[in-house]
Design an enzyme around this catalytic site. Structure first.
Site: not given
Length: 408
Positions: A200-201
């Site tokens: 996600f990051d």
């Protein structure tokens, strides 16, 4: 989407106003560590953070007493909220918590608090002031102080190098669990982030970079948690799959990067000056000057490595190194192209010219050695110069076709 702007408005803090910062702690089965983490973070923010704040515990499908501990903390400490999700995934928890928050600046950190909290205010200050759009803690800066094992250090650096090569990432540390984003930016980017886990990051940062947003980096002091439950192998494989998926989406245009850049990106302050004329005669002169310098560098490299590597490997190495430098120099000096826009495409065209040049020079060397068993070094160099002249003409034609641009 927000209106195009080269500067974000600073966030004003007023007495009695809602939280300016929402720090999300994503947790899964952290009943033992959650209490000490939240109390320590709450004490630090109360003493050192000059704006109203909120702490959101995002419990994603814990099966122990994590949710019960979180509810107890919310009842005990002011400004602590709890969000429960029925499905696992750190990315899912962050996306849900950030989307639901009313704070203008959103952050998150891992429950182990591996990052020194002294870096929190430097992390979010550029977002509050409007200077930057996202902020990340980095463990890979020279001034960062990091305590962790060799295995994790190598994996982290290898992953970030892979991101630079595969997705042209310019941020230094995609995986540090210490990040912040402006809520208006998050509202535009989060619907496009597909990963719900550890990638996600990275996906969010790559989208932000491609959109033209400003990413602020803060060197941090970081101590590894020896009790970390992250499955390194499974996470690495998931990250590789995520990189492949994101790379395909960027290449095929499935992501509306251009539209987002027009809406969110920071436009250049002024148009770059037209320093290089587009006329063919002056381009030829500049290309010739770059070519002479490249040829000299090529010959020096060939002579320096010929004895150790042999003729063909030395030719390959010398030609590859000078080809990359030649393309970069011609972008700027011959064709007047600055910045990183289309740089990857231009270097790909330069490597195509390199491949053709390698075929010409290697073929010339092969013919020479077929005709003469042990040719003298000056004869080798003369043949290579002649072959390089032909390759240079071909390079100019290819690069001009790919890089030639008109100025309005």
């Amino acid at each position: 989407m927000t209106a195009p702007s080269g500067h974000r408005a600073a966030i004003q803090a007023r007495p009695g106003a809602a939280a300016v910062l929402d720090v999300v702690i994503p947790v899964y089965n952290e009943e033992a560590d959650l209490g000490p983490c939240v109390r320590r973070l709450h004490a630090h923010l109360s003493e050192h953070f000059p704006y109203p704040f909120q702490i959101t515990i995002a419990d994603n499908a814990s099966v122990d007493d994590t949710l019960k501990v979180a509810d107890g903390l919310a009842a005990e400490l002011s400004g602590v909220e709890v969000l429960h999700l029925d499905a696992k995934g750190r990315g899912r928890a962050l996306s849900a918590a950030w989307t639901a928050s009313s704070a203008p600046v959103l952050a998150y950190m891992d429950v182990d608090l591996s990052t020194d909290l002294a870096a929190l205010l430097p992390l979010v200050a550029p977002l509050i002031s409007g200077h930057s759009d996202l902020a990340i803690g980095t463990r890979l800066a020279r001034t960062s102080r990091v305590v962790r094992g060799t295995k994790r250090e190598i994996i982290s650096r290898a992953y970030n190098l892979l991101l630079r090569g595969a997705l042209f990432a310019r941020f230094s540390d995609a995986q540090c669990g210490f990040k912040a984003i402006r809520a208006d930016v998050a509202g535009e980017l989060l619907p496009l982030v597909r990963d719900t886990g550890w990638f996600f990051d990275t996906e969010l940062l790559v989208l932000a970079q491609r959109t033209g947003l400003r990413i602020h980096e803060v060197p941090v002091d970081w101590v590894d948690d020896p009790d970390s439950r992250v499955d390194i192998v499974a996470t690495a494989l998931a990250d590789l799959r995520g990189m492949g998926r994101l790379g395909r989406a960027l290449l095929t245009g499935a992501l509306p990067v251009a539209e987002l850049r027009a809406q969110l990106g920071r436009a250049p302050l002024t148009a770059p000056p037209a320093r290089v004329p587009v006329g063919l005669p002056r381009q030829l002169a500049r290309f010739a000057a770059v070519g002479v310098a490249s040829t000299l560098a090529y010959l020096l490299l060939f002579v320096a490595t010929r004895g150790a590597l042999g003729a063909q490997p030395a030719n390959l190495l010398a030609l590859l190194v000078t080809a990359v430098a030649n393309t970069a120099a011609n972008r700027r000096l011959t064709f007047g192209i600055t910045g990183r826009r289309h740089a990857g495409r231009h270097h790909a065209q330069g490597l195509l010219a390199f491949a053709l040049g390698l075929a010409l020079t290697s073929g010339a060397l092969a013919m020479l050695h077929a005709a003469v068993a042990a040719p003298a070094r000056p004869v080798e160099l003369a043949v290579l110069v002649a072959a390089n002249l032909a390759a240079t003409v071909l390079r100019f034609v290819l690069l001009r076709l790919g890089m030639h641009h008109r100025r309005t």
